[in-house]
Design a protein around this motif. Structure first.
Motif, PDB file in Angstrom:
ATOM      1  N   UNK A   1       0.831  -1.134  -0.125  1.00  0.00           N
ATOM      2  CA  UNK A   1      -0.157  -0.045   0.017  1.00  0.00           C
ATOM      3  C   UNK A   1       0.873   1.236  -0.048  1.00  0.00           C
ATOM      4  N   UNK A   2       2.136   1.271   0.660  1.00  0.00           N
ATOM      5  CA  UNK A   2       2.898   2.225   0.504  1.00  0.00           C
ATOM      6  C   UNK A   2       3.571   2.605  -0.661  1.00  0.00           C
ATOM      7  N   UNK A   3       3.755   1.480  -1.297  1.00  0.00           N
ATOM      8  CA  UNK A   3       4.629   1.592  -2.585  1.00  0.00           C
ATOM      9  C   UNK A   3       3.480   1.881  -3.906  1.00  0.00           C
ATOM     10  N   UNK A   4       2.050   1.470  -3.577  1.00  0.00           N
ATOM     11  CA  UNK A   4       1.137   2.049  -4.353  1.00  0.00           C
ATOM     12  C   UNK A   4       0.836   3.415  -4.418  1.00  0.00           C
ATOM     13  N   UNK A   5       0.846   3.946  -3.079  1.00  0.00           N
ATOM     14  CA  UNK A   5       0.548   5.353  -2.864  1.00  0.00           C
ATOM     15  C   UNK A   5       1.626   6.365  -3.590  1.00  0.00           C
ATOM     16  N   UNK A   6       2.726   5.725  -3.724  1.00  0.00           N
ATOM     17  CA  UNK A   6       3.650   6.812  -4.458  1.00  0.00           C
ATOM     18  C   UNK A   6       3.565   6.683  -5.993  1.00  0.00           C
ATOM     19  N   UNK A   7       2.874   5.627  -6.554  1.00  0.00           N
ATOM     20  CA  UNK A   7       2.349   5.977  -7.916  1.00  0.00           C
ATOM     21  C   UNK A   7       0.973   6.584  -8.096  1.00  0.00           C
ATOM     22  N   UNK A   8       0.424   6.251  -6.921  1.00  0.00           N
ATOM     23  CA  UNK A   8      -1.046   6.916  -7.092  1.00  0.00           C
ATOM     24  C   UNK A   8      -1.110   8.360  -7.350  1.00  0.00           C
ATOM     25  N   UNK A   9      -0.325   9.020  -6.363  1.00  0.00           N
ATOM     26  CA  UNK A   9      -0.130  10.531  -6.459  1.00  0.00           C
ATOM     27  C   UNK A   9       0.303  10.953  -7.906  1.00  0.00           C
ATOM     28  N   UNK A  10       0.805  10.212  -8.572  1.00  0.00           N
ATOM     29  CA  UNK A  10       1.491  10.608 -10.070  1.00  0.00           C
ATOM     30  C   UNK A  10       0.406  10.394 -10.885  1.00  0.00           C
TER      31      UNK A  10
ATOM     32  N   UNK B   1      17.029   9.731 -13.511  1.00  0.00           N
ATOM     33  CA  UNK B   1      16.984   9.245 -11.862  1.00  0.00           C
ATOM     34  C   UNK B   1      16.259  10.419 -11.293  1.00  0.00           C
ATOM     35  N   UNK B   2      15.890  11.511 -11.771  1.00  0.00           N
ATOM     36  CA  UNK B   2      15.188  12.693 -11.075  1.00  0.00           C
ATOM     37  C   UNK B   2      13.855  12.564 -11.421  1.00  0.00           C
ATOM     38  N   UNK B   3      13.648  11.403 -12.310  1.00  0.00           N
ATOM     39  CA  UNK B   3      11.885  11.551 -12.346  1.00  0.00           C
ATOM     40  C   UNK B   3      11.395  10.646 -11.259  1.00  0.00           C
ATOM     41  N   UNK B   4       9.930  11.378 -11.193  1.00  0.00           N
ATOM     42  CA  UNK B   4       9.328  11.187  -9.859  1.00  0.00           C
ATOM     43  C   UNK B   4       8.746   9.650  -9.927  1.00  0.00           C
ATOM     44  N   UNK B   5       8.511   9.123 -11.192  1.00  0.00           N
ATOM     45  CA  UNK B   5       8.087   7.642 -11.366  1.00  0.00           C
ATOM     46  C   UNK B   5       9.292   6.926 -11.407  1.00  0.00           C
ATOM     47  N   UNK B   6      10.530   7.338 -11.816  1.00  0.00           N
ATOM     48  CA  UNK B   6      11.750   6.448 -11.453  1.00  0.00           C
ATOM     49  C   UNK B   6      11.972   6.428  -9.972  1.00  0.00           C
TER      50      UNK B   6
ATOM     51  N   UNK C   1       9.606   6.310  -7.601  1.00  0.00           N
ATOM     52  CA  UNK C   1       8.763   5.379  -7.019  1.00  0.00           C
ATOM     53  C   UNK C   1       8.911   4.000  -7.496  1.00  0.00           C
ATOM     54  N   UNK C   2       9.709   3.823  -8.553  1.00  0.00           N
ATOM     55  CA  UNK C   2      10.129   2.359  -8.823  1.00  0.00           C
ATOM     56  C   UNK C   2      11.177   2.042  -8.227  1.00  0.00           C
ATOM     57  N   UNK C   3      12.133   2.856  -7.945  1.00  0.00           N
ATOM     58  CA  UNK C   3      13.270   2.568  -7.185  1.00  0.00           C
ATOM     59  C   UNK C   3      13.134   2.142  -5.597  1.00  0.00           C
ATOM     60  N   UNK C   4      11.877   2.958  -4.989  1.00  0.00           N
ATOM     61  CA  UNK C   4      11.337   2.474  -3.755  1.00  0.00           C
ATOM     62  C   UNK C   4      11.032   0.984  -3.595  1.00  0.00           C
ATOM     63  N   UNK C   5      10.545   0.446  -4.890  1.00  0.00           N
ATOM     64  CA  UNK C   5      10.292  -0.922  -4.767  1.00  0.00           C
ATOM     65  C   UNK C   5      11.379  -1.833  -5.214  1.00  0.00           C
ATOM     66  N   UNK C   6      11.989  -1.392  -6.192  1.00  0.00           N
ATOM     67  CA  UNK C   6      13.145  -2.334  -6.817  1.00  0.00           C
ATOM     68  C   UNK C   6      14.079  -2.469  -5.713  1.00  0.00           C
ATOM     69  N   UNK C   7      14.797  -1.496  -4.950  1.00  0.00           N
ATOM     70  CA  UNK C   7      15.614  -1.543  -4.158  1.00  0.00           C
ATOM     71  C   UNK C   7      15.363  -2.598  -2.786  1.00  0.00           C
ATOM     72  N   UNK C   8      13.968  -2.710  -2.605  1.00  0.00           N
ATOM     73  CA  UNK C   8      13.642  -3.677  -1.524  1.00  0.00           C
ATOM     74  C   UNK C   8      12.746  -4.775  -2.078  1.00  0.00           C
TER      75      UNK C   8
END
Length: 544
Positions: free
Chosen positions: A342-351, A427-432, A434-441
């Motif tokens: 749900x945390x990860x989804x929220x980062x995408x949902x804002x965008x 790497x400055x892109x907001x979607x990137x 949000x993806x890094x948040x998930x892929x790094x974990x």
């Protein structure tokens, strides 16, 4: 249609009657329109609730939108009732227009447990038609009205008679009744009300004292604080047993939120931590419970101290302070990290919030940018939540089998899609980000595919903290660190009561009345999930 001037009557009284009839018609039309608007909003609200019940929460703003719809319905229902009464009043002034009556749903009968007070309206002694006096009782019609009696205060006098022995002249007397506060004056029900109002309803003691004074019972602030401190001491053994129950769980939900704390000349920001045991999603029968802790800051040492003796699964956000808990050589054992989707989804949902963009456009503001990649990510994650709703409440083995069959392919596809799209983004892109948040974990996010006990989200902890987030607006700040610690213990007991469908105030009143005489080795019987309301603590003889 407007009447032609030639068709209007010349008589003044007739004109007045026509004017009254027109006003009554207009009032009835307004009432009918208001009723229709209220009905439309009511049906929209019911449809939205049914949709959420069937398909789950569609967005993070869903709950807030429901609240807004309920508020809108409240306002429209009130306006419709006002218009109905005005239409009835205007219709009563003329015989040409019938009154408008709203079509309301049938009212449910009042609960059977409420006491009934019969008020007998004397019947006629003579017939209204012929004046005869030979009347026979045919029956009765009962109209029920719900009424509330203001809170009543009373003083209970415990009378202990003294006896003297004629032989040895020794005086005998029964021991004084127990008070939560030594030499105290407050009964258990009053103590429970004060404590629940403060910690459950977020009413500070100074506001309570003002309200009690208006009711004719002046209680000083220092007097009320004494009662709260005594209650916390008496309930501490139950908090310790609650704490033990929570930390013997196989899986915990953890989260924290800010707590304003009064400091010298300023207000600091403390933290309130919560750890929730809720095994119901994987079919376990252990009762749910929550334990709260307070700290002055958000240092990683706090959760490490809270979980020093715990080994199991921790569902939490990506707070770096949890890092040492996941080390392989940790004693008494490593904690398995389970990330929150749900945390990860929220980062995408804002965008990808199309609704917010439309609202901004409707207000004449620049529409928010809707990212196609973020929208695609939200839809892929929503597919996983749809599978989780189907297996909620089933055993861990059944959940794991369903996830391996249905969720694992979707997760693998999501990973490959994100890695491919991420390579094309800055790497400055907001979607990137949000993806890094998930892929790094990613191992923590995919842990639910290996263990059926793990939930897809950390919503259990967020629900437990919701009361504190709402209460901050009422109590403004905690008075001190000690106050924050006391509040954390009381939150633990009150939230656990709510999780087990127990009335917190009734539980507090009964436990405070019984705990002094309750055997120490049977204190578990007083925990919310084992609690059964006891007999009254004492029988009071009323003065003659």
């Amino acid at each position: 249609m407007e009447a032609e001037p030639a068709a209007l009557p010349d008589d003044i009284e007739a004109l007045k009657a026509a004017l009254l009839a027109a006003r009554a018609d207009a009032a009835a039309a307004r009432a009918e329109r208001s009723d229709a608007q209220a009905l439309i909003v009511n049906l929209r609200l019911e449809i939205e609730k049914l949709r959420r019940a069937l398909y789950g929460q569609s967005s993070e703003r869903g709950r807030r939108l429901l609240d807004q719809m309920e508020l809108q319905l409240e306002e429209l229902e009130t306006a419709a009732t006002e218009d109905e009464l005005r239409a009835e009043r205007d219709a009563a002034k003329t015989t040409q227009v019938g009154p408008f009556t709203r079509k309301r749903p049938g009212r449910k009968p009042f609960p059977d447990h409420l006491p009934r007070e019969r008020v007998i309206v004397p019947g006629p002694t003579t017939c209204a038609c012929c004046g005869g006096t030979r009347l026979a009782r045919l029956g009765e019609d009962v109209t029920e009205t719900l009424e509330a009696i203001p809170r009543r205060w009373k003083v209970i006098q415990h009378v202990r008679e003294k006896f003297t022995c004629r032989d040895c002249e020794r005086i005998s007397q029964a021991p004084a009744p127990f008070h939560v506060v030594p030499r105290g004056w407050a009964g258990p029900s009053l103590l429970a009300m004060i404590a629940f109002e403060k910690f459950g309803q977020h009413q500070p003691l100074n506001r309570q004292a003002e309200r009690y004074a208006r009711e004719g019972v002046p209680l000083s602030l220092s007097t009320l604080t004494d009662q709260i401190g005594a209650c916390c001491v008496v309930l501490d053994p139950l908090f310790q047993r609650l704490e033990k129950h929570v930390f013997t769980a196989e899986r915990l939900h953890g989260d924290d939120t800010t707590v304003p704390v009064l400091a010298r000349g300023k207000t600091d920001t403390g933290r309130c931590w919560v750890y929730v045991r809720d095994d119901r999603p994987f079919g376990h029968t252990s009762p749910p419970a929550a334990v709260f802790y307070y700290s002055r800051d958000r240092g990683g040492g706090h959760p490490q101290g809270h979980l020093a003796s715990y080994a199991g699964i921790l569902q939490a956000d990506a707070f770096s302070g949890y890092g040492k808990l996941y080390e392989a050589d940790r004693k008494p054992g490593p904690i398995t990290e389970a990330a929150c989707w749900a945390h990860a989804r929220r980062k995408f949902f804002v965008l990808a919030d199309i609704a917010e963009s439309a609202r901004r456009k409707a207000k004449g503001k620049t529409p928010a940018f809707v990212s196609p990649l973020a929208l695609a990510a939200v839809r892929r994650i929503d597919a996983l939540f749809e599978i989780e709703r189907a297996v909620n409440g089933k055993s861990a083995s059944e959940r794991l089998a369903a996830r391996q069959e249905h969720s694992a392919p979707l997760v693998a596809d999501l990973e490959s899609w994100m890695r491919a799209e991420r390579a094309k983004l800055s790497r400055h892109n907001d979607v990137a980000k949000a993806m890094d948040y998930m892929l790094s974990r990613w191992p923590a996010f995919t842990q639910f595919l290996k263990d059926g006990r793990i939930c897809l989200s950390n919503n259990a902890a967020e629900r437990a903290l919701r009361g504190i987030a709402l209460g901050r607006k009422s109590w403004l700040f905690a008075g001190s660190d000690r106050g924050g610690q006391r509040a954390a213990k009381m939150y633990s007991l009150i939230v656990t009561c709510k999780m087990n469908d127990v009335d917190p105030q009734a539980w507090l009143a009964d436990v405070l009345a019984r705990i002094a005489g309750h055997p120490a080795h049977k204190l578990d019987e007083l925990l919310p999930w084992n609690w059964k309301a006891g007999e009254p603590a004492s029988h009071v003889a009323e003065a003659a």
